[in-house]
Structures are given as C-alpha cells and as structure tokens.
Design a protein around this motif. Structure first.
Motif, PDB file in Angstrom:
ATOM      1  N   ARG A   1       0.843  -1.200   0.000  1.00  0.00           N
ATOM      2  CA  ARG A   1       0.000   0.000   0.000  1.00  0.00           C
ATOM      3  C   ARG A   1       0.879   1.250   0.000  1.00  0.00           C
ATOM      4  O   ARG A   1       1.860   1.328   0.730  1.00  0.00           O
TER       5      ARG A   1
ATOM      6  N   TRP B   1      -0.349   7.241   0.405  1.00  0.00           N
ATOM      7  CA  TRP B   1      -1.644   7.886   0.198  1.00  0.00           C
ATOM      8  C   TRP B   1      -2.779   6.955   0.635  1.00  0.00           C
ATOM      9  O   TRP B   1      -3.706   7.379   1.328  1.00  0.00           O
ATOM     10  N   ALA B   2      -2.697   5.695   0.264  1.00  0.00           N
ATOM     11  CA  ALA B   2      -3.728   4.735   0.669  1.00  0.00           C
ATOM     12  C   ALA B   2      -3.747   4.545   2.173  1.00  0.00           C
ATOM     13  O   ALA B   2      -4.818   4.388   2.783  1.00  0.00           O
TER      14      ALA B   2
ATOM     15  N   THR C   1      -5.678   7.587   3.513  1.00  0.00           N
ATOM     16  CA  THR C   1      -7.068   7.820   3.110  1.00  0.00           C
ATOM     17  C   THR C   1      -7.923   6.565   3.038  1.00  0.00           C
ATOM     18  O   THR C   1      -9.158   6.676   2.973  1.00  0.00           O
TER      19      THR C   1
ATOM     20  N   GLY D   1      -8.190   4.840   0.516  1.00  0.00           N
ATOM     21  CA  GLY D   1      -8.686   4.759  -0.859  1.00  0.00           C
ATOM     22  C   GLY D   1     -10.103   5.273  -1.040  1.00  0.00           C
ATOM     23  O   GLY D   1     -10.770   4.927  -2.006  1.00  0.00           O
TER      24      GLY D   1
ATOM     25  N   ASP E   1      -3.656   6.378 -11.961  1.00  0.00           N
ATOM     26  CA  ASP E   1      -3.695   6.447 -10.508  1.00  0.00           C
ATOM     27  C   ASP E   1      -4.083   5.076  -9.957  1.00  0.00           C
ATOM     28  O   ASP E   1      -4.728   4.279 -10.644  1.00  0.00           O
ATOM     29  N   THR E   2      -3.693   4.820  -8.703  1.00  0.00           N
ATOM     30  CA  THR E   2      -4.072   3.569  -8.043  1.00  0.00           C
ATOM     31  C   THR E   2      -5.371   3.705  -7.261  1.00  0.00           C
ATOM     32  O   THR E   2      -5.954   2.697  -6.864  1.00  0.00           O
ATOM     33  N   ASP E   3      -5.827   4.931  -7.018  1.00  0.00           N
ATOM     34  CA  ASP E   3      -6.982   5.182  -6.164  1.00  0.00           C
ATOM     35  C   ASP E   3      -8.259   5.227  -7.005  1.00  0.00           C
ATOM     36  O   ASP E   3      -8.508   6.189  -7.726  1.00  0.00           O
TER      37      ASP E   3
ATOM     38  N   SER F   1     -11.314   5.645  -6.107  1.00  0.00           N
ATOM     39  CA  SER F   1     -12.258   6.698  -5.727  1.00  0.00           C
ATOM     40  C   SER F   1     -11.904   8.018  -6.406  1.00  0.00           C
ATOM     41  O   SER F   1     -12.787   8.797  -6.779  1.00  0.00           O
TER      42      SER F   1
ATOM     43  N   HIS G   1      -6.284   2.794 -14.363  1.00  0.00           N
ATOM     44  CA  HIS G   1      -6.039   2.350 -12.989  1.00  0.00           C
ATOM     45  C   HIS G   1      -4.779   1.505 -12.988  1.00  0.00           C
ATOM     46  O   HIS G   1      -4.697   0.489 -13.685  1.00  0.00           O
TER      47      HIS G   1
END
Length: 208
Positions: free
Chosen positions: A5, A8-9, A12, A14, A76-78, A80, A96
C-alpha cells in the motif's frame, strides 16, 4: 502490480475522491487559482503535446491541460479518485494502475511531458520511489520532461515527517538518465532556495 500500500492509501483508505474534489471546488469558488500546475506545464509545451498525469487523482491537472489543447492520459491507483476524474471528463483516458509497474499498463511511450504533482513522489509506497522515477523516465520521448512537485517538510506534506529528500530524488532521476533543468519553490516559478519546504523540479530526458 505491487501489493504494498502506498502512503496515500494508508492515509485515506482509498476513499478520498469526493472529499478531495470538494476541497478544490471550494477553493475555486473562493477565488483561488487551482490550475497553477497546469499553467506551469503548459508554458513548457508546444501545442497538442502528449502528457501523462502520473498520480492524476481526480484529474484536475490533466483536465485543465486537455482544455488547453493537449492530449492527456491519467494514471492512478486510487479508484475513488479516478471515479471523479472519469465523471468529470469521460472522454479522456484514465488508467487504474501502479506507477511502479507503468510498463504493464499498455501505454504508448513517447510522452512529451510527465507531470507528478500533488506530492505523488512522497506518497508512493516506501521503497518504490526509484522504480517509479525509472518508469516515468522510460515513457518520455527523447527531450521529454518530467515535472514534479513535492513537499520537503511536514508543513507541506500530510505526513509527520518527509519520507523523501531532494538529494535522494535527484539521485533517482540521475539513475533514470534524467538531467535537472530547472527548480522552483512554487508552481508560480518562485526561486527555490536551499532548504526550502517545497520544490517544483523539471528534469529532462537526453535527446540522444
């Protein structure tokens, strides 16, 4: 893709997409210029350039650059954050994926510019930073630019202490074959002074 992870994850979970977008919408409504990164990048480019927004989040930078006539792809990996980007600009390419494995995403190389704004580098998964810089450099065309913005102290990061130093970042760029062209303290191109808390850096890939 890496199973580790990113920072950022961890911060947040995610689930920050809508909240993040609302924050910038409120800033815009109050009269703040929320397009400083895009304006900065656009000044470095010729018309209709190919741009990769690495760690694009809700797509704010890529969408503005597309409005200015450039061809943009966001990664991006997020999910949301990407959901917001896709809702706001469904015609753009939103991918993604993990920046440490950019070569597995099927992107066409030869980008004129890669931008990693919003503290993307400090918020990567620990230990992947050098690999990410290598991947970003690899998708640039000869002469292409890597533009990054990152906090260097707690005042400019959503973290208690900075996980990345400027010398470390420059070392990763050198390893990736990039050369530092310019460095500023803000997206408004204010001069950078040694020891500053934020740095906007422009690195280039050699033409030969």
């Amino acid at each position: 893709m890496s199973r580790q992870r990113d920072r950022w994850a961890e911060l947040t979970g995610g689930q920050a997409g809508e909240k993040y977008a609302q924050r910038f919408a409120q800033l815009a409504e109050s009269g703040h210029d929320i397009h400083g990164e895009a304006t900065f990048c656009a000044a470095l480019l010729k018309p209709a350039a190919r741009i990769l927004d690495a760690g694009c989040g809700t797509g704010r930078v890529a969408i503005r650059l597309a409005e200015l006539g450039h061809h943009c792809t966001g990664v991006d990996t997020d999910l949301s954050m990407l959901a917001v980007a896709r809702g706001d600009a469904p015609a753009l390419e939103w991918v993604h994926g993990d920046l440490a494995h950019l070569d597995a995403l099927g992107l066409k190389p030869g980008f004129d510019l890669v931008v990693a704004a919003g503290n993307v580098i400090p918020l990567l998964a620990s230990g992947t930073e050098a690999a990410v810089v290598q991947q970003l450099a690899a998708v640039l065309r000869p002469g292409g630019l890597l533009v990054t913005g990152m906090g260097l102290d707690a005042a400019h990061l959503p973290l208690p202490e900075p996980p990345v130093t400027l010398p470390e970042f420059d070392h990763w760029c050198t390893q990736a074959g990039l050369t530092l062209r310019q460095r500023y303290a803000t997206w408004g191109a204010d001069p950078y002074c040694q020891g500053g808390g934020y740095a906007v850096s422009v690195h280039s890939r050699p033409t030969t």
